[in-house]
Motif scaffolding. Structure first.
Motif, PDB file in Angstrom:
ATOM      1  N   UNK A 274      -6.386 -11.273   5.006  1.00 22.09           N
ATOM      2  CA  UNK A 274      -5.574 -10.989   4.369  1.00 22.09           C
ATOM      3  C   UNK A 274      -5.629 -12.531   3.457  1.00 22.09           C
ATOM      4  N   UNK A 275      -5.751 -13.233   4.513  1.00 21.01           N
ATOM      5  CA  UNK A 275      -5.840 -14.710   3.825  1.00 21.01           C
ATOM      6  C   UNK A 275      -7.363 -14.940   2.420  1.00 21.01           C
ATOM      7  N   UNK A 276      -8.192 -14.368   3.034  1.00 24.38           N
ATOM      8  CA  UNK A 276      -9.227 -13.924   1.852  1.00 24.38           C
ATOM      9  C   UNK A 276      -9.597 -13.577   1.540  1.00 24.38           C
TER      10      UNK A 276
ATOM     11  N   UNK B 269       0.127  -5.112   0.672  1.00 21.54           N
ATOM     12  CA  UNK B 269       1.087  -4.530  -0.089  1.00 21.54           C
ATOM     13  C   UNK B 269       0.464  -3.840   0.089  1.00 21.54           C
ATOM     14  N   UNK B 270       0.127  -2.479   0.780  1.00 26.44           N
ATOM     15  CA  UNK B 270      -0.376  -1.337   0.323  1.00 26.44           C
ATOM     16  C   UNK B 270       0.260  -0.881   2.362  1.00 26.44           C
ATOM     17  N   UNK B 271       0.592   0.484   2.060  1.00 21.38           N
ATOM     18  CA  UNK B 271       1.580   0.847   3.254  1.00 21.38           C
ATOM     19  C   UNK B 271       1.392   0.983   4.319  1.00 21.38           C
ATOM     20  N   UNK B 272      -0.220   1.385   4.293  1.00 19.86           N
ATOM     21  CA  UNK B 272      -0.819   1.590   5.477  1.00 19.86           C
ATOM     22  C   UNK B 272      -1.492   0.534   6.612  1.00 19.86           C
TER      23      UNK B 272
ATOM     24  N   UNK C 289      -0.251  -4.757   9.917  1.00 21.51           N
ATOM     25  CA  UNK C 289       0.087  -5.883  10.265  1.00 21.51           C
ATOM     26  C   UNK C 289       1.586  -6.547  10.676  1.00 21.51           C
ATOM     27  N   UNK C 290       2.962  -5.475  10.617  1.00 26.00           N
ATOM     28  CA  UNK C 290       3.673  -5.635  10.858  1.00 26.00           C
ATOM     29  C   UNK C 290       3.763  -5.706  12.465  1.00 26.00           C
ATOM     30  N   UNK C 291       2.991  -4.516  12.719  1.00 22.74           N
ATOM     31  CA  UNK C 291       3.010  -4.127  14.505  1.00 22.74           C
ATOM     32  C   UNK C 291       2.662  -5.330  15.392  1.00 22.74           C
ATOM     33  N   UNK C 292       1.205  -6.122  14.582  1.00 23.79           N
ATOM     34  CA  UNK C 292       0.305  -6.756  15.615  1.00 23.79           C
ATOM     35  C   UNK C 292       0.998  -8.478  15.140  1.00 23.79           C
ATOM     36  N   UNK C 293       2.320  -8.129  14.508  1.00 20.08           N
ATOM     37  CA  UNK C 293       2.648  -9.667  14.282  1.00 20.08           C
ATOM     38  C   UNK C 293       3.836  -9.095  15.702  1.00 20.08           C
ATOM     39  N   UNK C 294       4.440  -8.271  15.285  1.00 18.32           N
ATOM     40  CA  UNK C 294       6.339  -8.140  16.580  1.00 18.32           C
ATOM     41  C   UNK C 294       5.396  -7.913  17.716  1.00 18.32           C
ATOM     42  N   UNK C 295       4.000  -7.735  18.232  1.00 19.53           N
ATOM     43  CA  UNK C 295       3.741  -7.835  19.309  1.00 19.53           C
ATOM     44  C   UNK C 295       3.121  -9.676  19.448  1.00 19.53           C
ATOM     45  N   UNK C 296       2.674  -9.809  18.703  1.00 17.39           N
ATOM     46  CA  UNK C 296       1.859 -11.117  19.217  1.00 17.39           C
ATOM     47  C   UNK C 296       2.699 -12.188  18.960  1.00 17.39           C
TER      48      UNK C 296
END
Length: 95
Positions: free
Chosen positions: A32-34, A40-43, A48-55
């Motif tokens: 995402x940074x590069x 902004x794609x839904x999938x 990303x949101x799932x991984x963010x909530x975990x970590x």
């Protein structure tokens, strides 16, 4: 003793999944940074949101303690080392 071994294998598998998802989170954040992946794609956003909530709960606590190093984030490395240390400690005392 079989129940103890089964429990250790289960914990080891959970730790493996956590490490794998942490590595996926770090790689996804780089992509995402590069601007390789469009966040902004839904999938992609869902992953990303799932991984963010975990970590992020654990990573943000470590970032609060670490000194600022500019753009370098060492918190995933510290989490990986800590998880490996705890795994080794668990197996050492289980035997």
């Amino acid at each position: 003793m079989n129940i103890m071994n089964a429990l250790l294998i289960l914990i080891d598998s959970i730790v493996d999944i956590y490490i794998f998802t942490l590595l996926a989170y770090v790689i996804a954040s780089w992509l995402v940074s590069f601007n390789i992946v469009n966040p902004w794609q839904p999938f992609v956003r869902m992953i990303l949101q799932t991984l963010e909530r975990i970590h992020e709960p654990l990573l943000s606590r470590i970032r609060a303690v670490l000194p600022a190093l500019g753009g370098l984030d060492l918190s995933p490395i510290i989490v990986l080392l800590a998880v490996q240390f705890l795994r080794n400690l668990l197996f050492e005392y289980a035997q």
